[in-house]
Design an enzyme around this catalytic site. Structure first.
Site, short mmCIF file in Angstrom:
data_model
loop_
_atom_site.label_atom_id
_atom_site.label_comp_id
_atom_site.label_asym_id
_atom_site.label_seq_id
_atom_site.Cartn_x
_atom_site.Cartn_y
_atom_site.Cartn_z
CB THR A 73 20.17 55.20 67.40
OG1 THR A 73 20.30 56.30 68.29
CG2 THR A 73 19.41 54.10 68.15
CG ASP A 74 23.76 58.38 69.79
OD1 ASP A 74 22.51 58.26 69.73
OD2 ASP A 74 24.33 59.49 69.75
CD GLU A 75 17.91 58.10 71.27
OE1 GLU A 75 17.04 57.53 71.94
OE2 GLU A 75 17.71 59.12 70.58
CE1 TYR B 212 14.23 54.99 67.29
CE2 TYR B 212 15.70 56.17 68.79
CZ TYR B 212 15.44 55.64 67.53
OH TYR B 212 16.37 55.76 66.54
CE LYS C 192 17.24 51.83 65.23
NZ LYS C 192 16.90 51.61 63.80
P1 NAD Z 1 12.26 58.84 59.72
O1 NAD Z 1 11.22 58.67 60.77
O2 NAD Z 1 12.46 60.18 59.08
O3 NAD Z 1 11.98 57.82 58.52
C1 NAD Z 1 11.59 56.49 58.71
C2 NAD Z 1 11.11 55.93 57.38
O4 NAD Z 1 10.77 54.55 57.57
C3 NAD Z 1 9.84 56.62 56.84
O5 NAD Z 1 9.97 56.87 55.45
C4 NAD Z 1 8.74 55.60 57.10
O6 NAD Z 1 7.66 55.69 56.16
C5 NAD Z 1 9.50 54.29 56.98
N1 NAD Z 1 8.86 53.19 57.71
C6 NAD Z 1 8.43 53.20 59.00
N2 NAD Z 1 7.87 52.01 59.32
C7 NAD Z 1 7.96 51.23 58.22
C8 NAD Z 1 7.59 49.89 57.92
N3 NAD Z 1 6.99 49.12 58.84
N4 NAD Z 1 7.85 49.40 56.69
C9 NAD Z 1 8.45 50.17 55.75
N5 NAD Z 1 8.82 51.45 55.97
C10 NAD Z 1 8.58 51.97 57.18
O7 NAD Z 1 13.61 58.30 60.36
P2 NAD Z 1 15.13 58.82 60.22
O8 NAD Z 1 15.36 59.90 61.19
O9 NAD Z 1 15.43 59.03 58.79
O10 NAD Z 1 15.89 57.53 60.76
C11 NAD Z 1 16.22 56.47 59.87
C12 NAD Z 1 16.97 55.38 60.63
O11 NAD Z 1 18.15 55.92 61.21
C13 NAD Z 1 16.19 54.76 61.78
O12 NAD Z 1 16.48 53.38 61.81
C14 NAD Z 1 16.74 55.46 63.01
O13 NAD Z 1 16.63 54.63 64.15
C15 NAD Z 1 18.18 55.66 62.60
N6 NAD Z 1 18.89 56.79 63.22
C16 NAD Z 1 18.37 58.04 63.18
C17 NAD Z 1 19.09 59.12 63.69
C18 NAD Z 1 18.57 60.54 63.63
O14 NAD Z 1 19.20 61.44 64.14
N7 NAD Z 1 17.43 60.80 62.98
C19 NAD Z 1 20.35 58.89 64.26
C20 NAD Z 1 20.85 57.57 64.30
C21 NAD Z 1 20.11 56.54 63.77
O1 DAU Z 2 20.87 60.02 68.94
C1 DAU Z 2 20.28 59.54 67.77
C2 DAU Z 2 18.78 59.75 67.86
O2 DAU Z 2 18.56 61.14 67.65
C3 DAU Z 2 18.00 58.93 66.84
O3 DAU Z 2 18.16 57.56 67.15
C4 DAU Z 2 16.51 59.29 66.87
O4 DAU Z 2 15.83 58.59 65.84
C5 DAU Z 2 16.37 60.78 66.65
O5 DAU Z 2 15.00 61.15 66.77
C6 DAU Z 2 17.21 61.55 67.68
O6 DAU Z 2 16.66 61.36 69.03
P1 DAU Z 2 16.59 62.59 70.07
O7 DAU Z 2 15.54 62.26 71.06
O8 DAU Z 2 17.94 62.95 70.55
O9 DAU Z 2 16.11 63.75 69.04
P2 DAU Z 2 15.02 64.92 69.14
O10 DAU Z 2 15.17 65.73 67.88
O11 DAU Z 2 13.67 64.42 69.47
O12 DAU Z 2 15.54 65.80 70.37
C7 DAU Z 2 16.85 66.31 70.43
C8 DAU Z 2 17.05 66.99 71.78
O13 DAU Z 2 16.21 68.16 71.85
C9 DAU Z 2 16.63 66.14 72.96
O14 DAU Z 2 17.49 66.43 74.06
C10 DAU Z 2 15.21 66.60 73.27
C11 DAU Z 2 15.26 68.06 72.94
N1 DAU Z 2 14.02 68.70 72.42
C12 DAU Z 2 13.34 68.09 71.42
C13 DAU Z 2 12.23 68.70 70.86
C14 DAU Z 2 11.44 68.04 69.74
C15 DAU Z 2 13.64 69.94 72.92
O15 DAU Z 2 14.29 70.52 73.82
N2 DAU Z 2 12.54 70.56 72.37
C16 DAU Z 2 11.81 69.99 71.37
O16 DAU Z 2 10.83 70.59 70.89
#
Ligand code: NAD
Ligand code: DAU
Length: 335
Positions: A125-127, A152, A156
């Protein structure tokens, strides 16, 4: 060009993992996929419905289980590692599962990948780079220093460092991608965009943290999947690639687009207590992947992407409704 025959996808029942598996099944059907997923609260078998079992095999199991990995990993030529605890608000409440899955789980997978000579692509992630000031044009690059702000992000970052160490120390074939915020179908209702859409569908007010001015760099999940494919097939070992699509948008603006797409007024918003340590802005420079691997985003009209995402949640009520009440309880508890 490396053409993977047998991919092990961890976390393939989650949001991005399941979209990636569907992408591979559609666009690269000769590749066999094994999904390894623990089906935590975020994993859902329904996310993989309709895929042919001879092409996509599902194994219910935990990436921290070394014995299981010794059985599952051999025979694969690539691991694409999505499995993680992914939600910042949950990590702020309790970081323990994040340390287990994101840090120890990644370690266990690296050990197995090394033992059985399997290439390793790590989804990050960019975080990990921390945040940027709101009023600047600065972008993160592959050379930005690691500076995570949240529990989190810290886990990562730790996982990225482990992957780099396994490359340098043991010569494991590794690639890492750090992507910006994804949106699209099958995203859990705890995340910002699905939460607001489903709040509005259930007659609740959308909730913005703090000022609502924080900026995220949005990318459609299908563009992320194609970018991952370009890295695993043509990326260089030991390299990191940033993935993003010029999607910088403030949370207020995202909410306005959602309200517009749903035909509701945007003024009934609740501004709630800010997330502790809330990162201000994420923004990535994707020059490396666009010039070296010739990947380009296809979903460049964000308003249209939001409209399509709203339509998906309207059409898939039975997918998200069972999880909505318990998710909102988490937020009520947070206060
Ligand atoms: P998500 O929470 O929707 O899915 C995570 C999946 O991993 C689930 O199916 C869960 O059951 C599985 N999991 C969790 N713990 C586990 C374990 N111990 N063993 C096996 N499986 C397990 O997550 P997502 O949003 O799809 O993110 C997927 C990946 O991408 C993560 O590594 C996250 O850090 C990364 N990522 C997410 C975003 C975003 O915007 N959502 C952006 C950049 C990177
Ligand atoms: O940047 C990549 C990341 O994006 C991933 O690594 C994470 O797995 C993914 O969860 C996401 O993280 P964020 O914290 O940016 O996403 P989230 O959807 O939780 O929130 C997005 C933005 O919206 C953040 O600034 C918080 C804000 N927010 C979130 C929720 C749930 C609100 O204002 N209201 C809300 O109810």
């Amino acid at each position: 060009v490396f053409e993977p025959q047998n991919i092990l996808v961890t976390g393939g029942a989650g949001f991005i993992g399941s979209n990636f598996v569907r992408y591979v099944a559609q666009e690269h059907p000769s590749t066999h996929v094994t999904v390894l997923d623990a089906l935590t609260y975020a994993g859902n078998r329904a996310n993989l419905e309709g895929l042919v079992p001879s092409h996509v095999e599902f194994i219910h199991g935990n990436i921290c289980d070394a014995e299981l990995l010794n059985k599952v990993v051999p025979g694969h030529d690539l691991i694409v590692h999505f499995a993680a605890e992914s939600h910042n608000d949950r990590a702020i409440e309790n970081a323990q599962p994040f340390l287990e899955t994101n840090v120890d789980g990644t370690y266990q997978l690296l050990v197995a990948a090394q033992r059985y000579g399997v290439r390793f692509h790590h989804i990050s992630t960019d975080e990990v780079f921390g945040d940027l000031p709101l009023n600047s044009t600065e972008l993160f690059t592959e050379n930005s220093p690691y500076n995570p702000s949240s529990p989190y992000a810290a886990t990562k970052a730790a996982s990225d460092h482990l992957v780099r160490a396994w490359h340098r120390t043991y010569g494991l074939y590794t690639t890492i991608s750090n992507c910006s915020n994804n949106y699209g179908p099958y995203q859990h209702v705890e995340k910002f965009i699905p939460r607001q859409i489903t709040n509005i569908l259930q007659g609740r007010a959308p909730e913005l943290y703090g000022s609502g001015l924080n900026i995220r760099d949005w990318i459609h999940v299908d563009d992320h999947s194609r970018a991952i494919w370009s890295i695993v097939t043509r990326g260089r070992s030991g390299q990191t690639y940033l993935i993003a699509a010029n999607g910088q948008t403030s949370n207020r603006e995202v909410l306005s687009l959602i309200c517009e797409a749903m035909g509701v007024r945007a003024d009934a918003v609740h501004f709630v207590t800010d997330r502790p340590g809330h990162d201000r802005r994420y923004a990535l420079d994707a020059t490396k992947i666009t010039t070296e691997l010739h990947w380009h985003p296809q979903h460049t009209d964000f308003a249209r992407g939001i409209e399509q995402t709203v339509r998906w949640y309207v059409d898939h009520r039975s997918w998200w409704e069972p999880y909505k009440a318990q998710t909102e309880e988490l937020y009520n508890h947070r206060g």
